[in-house]
Enzyme design. Structure first.
Site, PDB file in Angstrom:
ATOM      1  N   HIS B 183       0.858  -1.193   0.000  1.00  0.00           N
ATOM      2  CA  HIS B 183       0.000   0.000   0.000  1.00  0.00           C
ATOM      3  C   HIS B 183       0.891   1.239   0.000  1.00  0.00           C
ATOM      4  O   HIS B 183       1.723   1.407   0.887  1.00  0.00           O
ATOM      5  CB  HIS B 183      -0.890  -0.019   1.237  1.00  0.00           C
ATOM      6  N   ASP B 309     -11.781  -2.363  -3.205  1.00  0.00           N
ATOM      7  CA  ASP B 309     -11.305  -1.844  -1.914  1.00  0.00           C
ATOM      8  C   ASP B 309     -12.410  -1.942  -0.862  1.00  0.00           C
ATOM      9  O   ASP B 309     -12.538  -1.083   0.018  1.00  0.00           O
ATOM     10  CB  ASP B 309     -10.789  -0.401  -2.048  1.00  0.00           C
TER      11      ASP B 309
END
Lengths: 314, 427
Positions: B183, B309
């Site tokens: 990330h 997500d």
């Protein structure tokens, strides 16, 4: 005789943003009358008699809370102070639950201060009564901006065309945000002065000239408005030390001499003497700091009265 | 032998970016034939579904979904997430390891797979933690975790900040053929930031998150991947500077693949409006120019995949002042319909959109599904791309209700979802 003055048309006072210059002027005019009331021996009015006002403070505050309490009491309201350090919020109750609980007690006006931007808007959506924002995070503190404007108007006779320098920790300041919107709406030329670490990125887009040099920022200014610097900012790499901050960004007599000769100095309080402002300036002839406090009560009376006029049977 | 014929559909073949009339024959959970044009006669005894021109495509593969199991079952379980996925046309869900305990040991991967087998209606592929406890310090057992069934390695919503750990992880991952996804968001640069940094954050009095929090980590990871000679997947890019880094890396032959969140393609920071916490996300929603650049990068191929997500959050974590609320939004059930907005707006072709959610993630993860080809698993979805509907959060299958699309008008709805030829969802 019908009242010819423009009336404040909103149910809440959540921020200066969204108010028209007319709305602002209406509140300032009403506040000016309230100043007279506050200077009388008999200070009581009965506009809010029978009304319940709750001061809900999620953040400690002495002067703002006292000012709202006094304003409510002078208008005859029953005022209840809820300090949150001792309430159930500490036990994990959410803001929305607190709002629902208070709402069930049928208050007429809730005055809220909260450490998070937008929290007062969230609360206002969940209650039926009028809500006054007494400061939400780094977002807005509308009654402070109103009392600052009233103070300026009483001393300079106008706001239109004045150059006002707002100086200090603008990044974390709700006072700065409300003031820049209000003063610009009334035609002042607003400048922002701060070390670049304490200026929000993107603020230039709002159209205010920004300065990182205090002398240049206040050069020729009619009003120098200083902001409080929280001491914890030293730990976040915003500024290196109190000493350095005072040297470059603290207002002392020498720096003030760069402003207009009849410049006036303001500070929302509480002051850190020797951090953002020197004692001799704070207590000097150009300082309006004590007058700001007096105007605070008057402005809050005007705001409470304006909101009360929208309440059922108001 | 069980046969099923899906007749007279509008087929979408994402690998060849082809679309047109045709039929698909499914036998024993596998695509046995794809016939373009007029339908051939169905084999005797086969069950026939008349598609009547609706779109038939491979089921979607979502490379990034958070599920509360184990540890936060009150927000989402594998069962509820999989039902939401099936209703949204997602037939393969890659779950993030941000569970309690974290998915950092083979036994937990095994647990996830068993729970999925027993309770989920779609395929669940766990991604394992990149570092033990997702603490960013020591790498996990890539080899053993991979053998147990982990398809990728990531610390999920957390960024590995230590460059040495990242370098070694990438080197070791190359040896065992593992896919690393980090990330891209430097937590120090994020600091107390809660939304995109710019004019709007200045207005709202919220602390901003600079784009550099993303670009610095991406640039570092790309350079480390080059040094290690390994593959790297950047899960969610959000701004043009990141796209520039990605383009340069791809041109230089670095094995980089990139994703984008459906939220970044659909919304911008203005959707936050009056402090709406359902739009508080990581990476934060950026400006409209950024959104447009992401759409272009998707069309040109700099961005390979679109992810949901999916991140279920409940009242306790969302009904708070903006700065105090958790990040995350539901996404599985709305992924396809939200993506179709780009097709309806003529920004991308239907096959290209579908490819970013089927064959591209399949290639990156090394999966057989996600293709409309003979021999591929019969993970298929049948949908009407034009059917209008309004999202009512009470009807969401997720256990949490934090959909940014609440009360939004959607166009395009799934009618049938097959996983290995079996019905996982039917409208």
């Amino acid at each position: 005789m019908p009242d010819a003055r423009p009336r404040y048309p909103h149910r809440h006072l959540l921020g200066i943003e969204g108010l028209s210059p007319l709305d602002i002027e209406a509140l300032l005019d009403a506040a000016e009358e309230a100043v007279e009331v506050s200077r009388r021996v008999e200070k009581k009015k009965s506009t809010l008699r029978g009304r319940t006002q709750i001061n809900l403070f999620f953040e400690p505050s002495t002067r703002t809370q006292a000012s709202f309490e006094l304003a409510g009491k002078r208008l005859g309201a029953d005022v209840m102070n809820m300090a949150v350090a001792s309430s159930s919020v500490k036990k994990g109750e959410t803001l929305v639950d607190t709002a629902a609980t208070l709402n069930a007690m049928h208050p007429d006006i809730i005055v809220v201060r909260h450490h998070s931007a937008g929290a007062v808007h969230l609360l206002a959506r969940k209650v039926d009564c009028a809500v006054v924002n007494a400061g939400d995070g780094a977002h807005e503190h509308p009654t402070q901006a109103l009392l600052d404007a009233l103070t300026i108007r009483c001393n300079k006779g106008r706001i239109q065309g004045l150059t006002v320098a707002i100086c200090g920790d603008i990044l974390h300041s709700r006072v700065a945000r409300s003031n820049m919107i209000l003063l610009a709406a009334l035609g002042a030329k607003v400048r922002l002065v701060a070390p670049s670490t304490l200026l929000p990125v993107g603020i230039e887009a709002l159209g205010f000239p920004c300065f990182s040099d205090l002398r240049r920022g206040i050069a020729g200014a009619d009003i120098v408005m200083m902001l409080r610097l929280q001491r914890e900012r030293m730990h976040g790499s915003f500024v290196p030390s109190v000493k350095e901050y005072f040297r470059y960004h603290g207002l002392d007599a020498e720096k003030l001499s760069h402003a207009a000769p009849d410049a006036l100095v303001m500070h929302p309080g509480p002051m850190n003497r020797g951090v953002e402002i020197a004692s001799d300036v704070a207590d000097g002839a150009q300082s309006l700091i004590r007058e700001q406090v007096e105007m605070g009560v008057a402005v809050r009376m005007a705001v409470l009265e304006a909101l009360a006029s929208h309440l059922p049977n108001g | 032998m069980t046969s099923l014929v899906l007749q007279d559909a509008h087929l979408v073949d994402p690998e060849r970016l082809r679309e047109g009339r045709g039929s698909v024959l499914v036998e024993n959970g596998v695509i046995a034939d794809v016939a373009w044009g007029a339908a051939p006669p169905a084999p005797e005894g086969a069950r026939v579904i008349a598609c009547e021109g609706r779109v038939l495509a491979p089921g979607l593969i979502d490379m990034r979904a958070f599920v509360g199991e184990p540890g936060a079952e009150h927000r989402e379980t594998l069962a509820t997430a999989s039902e939401a996925a099936a209703a949204g046309g997602v037939t393969t869900v890659v779950t993030m390891p941000d569970t309690d305990p974290a998915v950092d040991e083979p036994a937990i991967v095994d647990y996830m797979l068993r729970r999925a087998r027993d309770t989920a209606v779609v395929r669940v592929l766990p991604a394992a933690a990149l570092t033990k406890g997702r603490e960013g310090k020591e790498m996990t057992e890539f080899g053993l975790l991979g053998e147990a069934g982990a398809v990728a390695f990531t610390d999920g919503a957390r960024c590995v900040t230590n460059a040495r750990v990242m370098r070694r992880a990438l080197l070791y991952a190359r040896d065992v053929g593992a896919l690393v996804m980090n990330h891209c968001e430097d937590p120090d640069l994020v600091g107390d930031g809660v939304m995109n940094e710019g004019e709007l954050s200045a207005r709202l009095g919220l602390l901003g998150i600079p784009k550099e929090a993303e670009t610095i980590v991406l640039e570092r990871d790309v350079r480390l991947a080059r040094l290690a000679g390994s593959r790297l997947h950047a899960p969610m890019l959000s701004c043009p500077d990141s796209l520039e880094i990605a383009r340069r890396a791809k041109d230089a032959g670095i094995g980089l693949s990139c994703g984008v969140s459906i939220n970044s393609l659909t919304f911008n920071e203005n959707d936050i409006g009056g402090y709406r916490t359902f739009f508080k996300l990581s990476p934060p929603l950026r400006g409209e120019d950024d959104r447009q650049a992401l759409i272009e990068a998707l069309v040109e191929g700099t961005i390979d995949v679109i992810v949901s997500d999916h991140d279920p959050q409940d009242v306790e974590t969302k009904r708070l002042p903006f700065a105090e609320a958790a990040n995350g939004a539901l996404g599985l059930e709305t992924l396809l319909a939200a993506g179709l907005r780009l097709v309806h707006a003529d920004r991308i072709s239907l096959p290209a959109l579908v490819a970013a959610m089927t064959s591209r993630p399949a290639e990156i993860l090394g999966l057989e599904q996600g293709r409309l080809s003979r021999g591929a698993p019969a993970d298929l979805i049948l949908f009407d791309p034009d059917e209008p509907w309004v999202l009512d959060k009470a009807e969401l299958r997720s256990r949490s209700k934090n959909s940014p699309f609440d009360e939004a008008r959607m166009e395009g709805r799934v009618h049938l979802t097959l996983v290995a030829g079996r019905v996982a969802y039917s409208a």
